[in-house]
Design an enzyme around this catalytic site. Structure first.
Site, PDB file in Angstrom:
ATOM      1  N   TYR A   1      -2.029 -16.076  -0.444  1.00 52.29           N
ATOM      2  CA  TYR A   1      -1.020 -15.173   0.114  1.00 52.29           C
ATOM      3  C   TYR A   1       0.382 -15.724  -0.180  1.00 52.29           C
ATOM      4  O   TYR A   1       1.271 -14.994  -0.642  1.00 52.29           O
ATOM      5  CB  TYR A   1      -1.228 -14.978   1.623  1.00 52.29           C
ATOM      6  CG  TYR A   1      -0.134 -14.135   2.235  1.00 52.29           C
ATOM      7  CD1 TYR A   1      -0.026 -12.786   1.923  1.00 52.29           C
ATOM      8  CD2 TYR A   1       0.818 -14.694   3.082  1.00 52.29           C
ATOM      9  CE1 TYR A   1       1.011 -12.006   2.440  1.00 52.29           C
ATOM     10  CE2 TYR A   1       1.848 -13.932   3.612  1.00 52.29           C
ATOM     11  CZ  TYR A   1       1.940 -12.590   3.284  1.00 52.29           C
ATOM     12  OH  TYR A   1       2.962 -11.825   3.793  1.00 52.29           O
TER      13      TYR A   1
ATOM     14  N   ARG B   1      -2.312   4.841   1.714  1.00 49.20           N
ATOM     15  CA  ARG B   1      -3.704   5.181   1.420  1.00 49.20           C
ATOM     16  C   ARG B   1      -4.301   6.170   2.409  1.00 49.20           C
ATOM     17  O   ARG B   1      -5.347   6.719   2.179  1.00 49.20           O
ATOM     18  CB  ARG B   1      -4.552   3.904   1.422  1.00 49.20           C
ATOM     19  CG  ARG B   1      -4.278   2.995   0.250  1.00 49.20           C
ATOM     20  CD  ARG B   1      -4.999   1.687   0.398  1.00 49.20           C
ATOM     21  NE  ARG B   1      -4.551   0.971   1.582  1.00 49.20           N
ATOM     22  CZ  ARG B   1      -5.116  -0.124   2.070  1.00 49.20           C
ATOM     23  NH1 ARG B   1      -6.186  -0.617   1.494  1.00 49.20           N
ATOM     24  NH2 ARG B   1      -4.642  -0.722   3.138  1.00 49.20           N
TER      25      ARG B   1
ATOM     26  N   PRO C   1      10.488 -11.802   5.662  1.00 49.22           N
ATOM     27  CA  PRO C   1      10.245 -11.918   7.100  1.00 49.22           C
ATOM     28  C   PRO C   1       9.358 -13.115   7.428  1.00 49.22           C
ATOM     29  O   PRO C   1       8.548 -13.552   6.612  1.00 49.22           O
ATOM     30  CB  PRO C   1       9.503 -10.616   7.446  1.00 49.22           C
ATOM     31  CG  PRO C   1       9.594  -9.741   6.238  1.00 49.22           C
ATOM     32  CD  PRO C   1       9.765 -10.664   5.081  1.00 49.22           C
TER      33      PRO C   1
ATOM     34  N   LYS D   1       3.578 -14.132  -2.466  1.00 52.32           N
ATOM     35  CA  LYS D   1       4.947 -13.912  -1.979  1.00 52.32           C
ATOM     36  C   LYS D   1       5.951 -14.770  -2.754  1.00 52.32           C
ATOM     37  O   LYS D   1       7.121 -14.393  -2.889  1.00 52.32           O
ATOM     38  CB  LYS D   1       5.013 -14.161  -0.469  1.00 52.32           C
ATOM     39  CG  LYS D   1       4.236 -13.102   0.330  1.00 52.32           C
ATOM     40  CD  LYS D   1       4.807 -11.698   0.098  1.00 52.32           C
ATOM     41  CE  LYS D   1       4.088 -10.622   0.873  1.00 52.32           C
ATOM     42  NZ  LYS D   1       4.717  -9.293   0.748  1.00 52.32           N
TER      43      LYS D   1
ATOM     44  N   LEU E   1       7.321 -14.301  11.258  1.00 53.11           N
ATOM     45  CA  LEU E   1       6.290 -13.686  12.106  1.00 53.11           C
ATOM     46  C   LEU E   1       6.710 -12.285  12.564  1.00 53.11           C
ATOM     47  O   LEU E   1       7.665 -12.142  13.332  1.00 53.11           O
ATOM     48  CB  LEU E   1       6.101 -14.528  13.366  1.00 53.11           C
ATOM     49  CG  LEU E   1       5.274 -15.799  13.295  1.00 53.11           C
ATOM     50  CD1 LEU E   1       5.321 -16.506  14.646  1.00 53.11           C
ATOM     51  CD2 LEU E   1       3.826 -15.500  12.917  1.00 53.11           C
TER      52      LEU E   1
HETATM   53  C1  8X3 Z   1       4.235 -12.925   6.921  1.00 49.34           C
HETATM   54  C2  8X3 Z   1       4.822 -14.164   7.442  1.00 49.34           C
HETATM   55  O1  8X3 Z   1       4.372 -16.535   8.283  1.00 49.34           O
HETATM   56  O2  8X3 Z   1       2.865 -14.759   9.004  1.00 49.34           O
HETATM   57  O3  8X3 Z   1       4.416 -12.822   5.564  1.00 49.34           O
HETATM   58  O4  8X3 Z   1       2.784 -15.545   6.728  1.00 49.34           O
HETATM   59  S1  8X3 Z   1       3.637 -15.291   7.874  1.00 49.34           S
END
Ligand code: 8X3
Length: 251
Positions: free
Chosen positions: A152, A34, A182, A156, A184
């Site tokens: 969130y 963006r 992934p 995912k 952290l």
């Molecule tokens: C990122 C991983 O565990 O911070 O998608 O949600 S976490």
């Protein structure tokens, strides 16, 4: 012409690291995002590595803009070999019953619908050419919900289902589908999640060495560089002191 990779959300974090890594291993790069200035700065850096670079400024949530950008690529850039669906992120960390409608819409529109739009635009060419690789950036958050992760985590989990679904739908071709999950990773992910509250964001990574965008880019490169008969379906990549989305040992 070298192979072509397209990375969405290449202006920061995992996307930027993936663009850098793929350019380093010789891909001509289409980088999208963006923020034009950041795209231009990255394009200059990648060009210096000797690969071709095209920048496309659009938001994956804007289906019309995404369609116009992809359909408007010069003919010699149309045959995309690798699509990295990275754009997206997290917004808010509230209980589901107190969440913010706008945050929900943004996450669903980018993480799920944006990923679908890019897939819909680019994968038909891969199927026709009988080659290509889609790398979706999922998350450990998609394997199991964690406290206040609700929407969130749901987006995912959707990335996992969409990766699995696509893998089935292209199983008759040489197109490969990889879901990288992934844990952290220290990027601007948490700053955005906390709507700019840097202190709260820093706390997420306190007492633990998080992954970096580069660590994830290495995993993407591994999947992409695997021999053509090898399909890395999924990779769950955690920090060493992290055992799941919610089990984290801090020192
Ligand atoms: C990122 C991983 O565990 O911070 O998608 O949600 S976490």
């Amino acid at each position: 012409m070298n192979k072509i990779a397209l990375v969405t959300g290449a202006t920061s974090g995992i996307g930027e690291a993936c663009a850098r890594k793929l350019a380093m291993i010789g891909y001509n790069m289409i980088i999208t995002g963006r923020r034009a200035e950041r795209l231009d700065a990255l394009a200059r850096e990648l060009s210096a590595l000797g690969v071709g670079v095209i920048t496309l400024e659009f938001d994956v949530r804007d289906r019309e803009a995404a369609t116009a950008a992809i359909n408007g690529l010069p003919p010699e850039w149309q045959e995309i070999d690798v699509l990295v669906n990275n754009a997206g992120g997290a917004l808010g960390l509230e209980p589901e019953y107190e969440g913010n409608y706008e945050d929900w819409d943004t996450m669903i529109d980018a993480n799920v619908k944006g990923l679908l739009t890019m897939t819909r635009l680019i994968v038909p060419g891969m199927v026709k050419r009988d080659r290509g690789h889609v790398v979706n950036i999922g998350s450990v958050a998609g394997d199991a919900a964690y406290a206040n992760g609700n929407v969130y985590c749901a987006t995912k989990a959707a990335v996992k289902a969409l990766s699995d679904g696509l893998r089935i739908d292209v199983a008759h071709t040489k197109v490969r589908v990889t879901n990288i999950k992934p844990g952290l990773v220290e990027t601007n992910f948490s700053v955005i999640r906390f709507h700019g509250d840097k202190e709260k964001a820093d706390n997420v990574y306190k007492g633990i060495q998080p992954l970096t965008g580069t660590d994830i880019a290495e995993c993407v490169a591994f999947a992409v560089c695997a021999p053509a008969h090898v399909q890395v379906a999924e990779m769950l990549v955690l920090a060493t002191h992290q055992a799941s989305g919610s089990v984290i040992h801090r020192e």
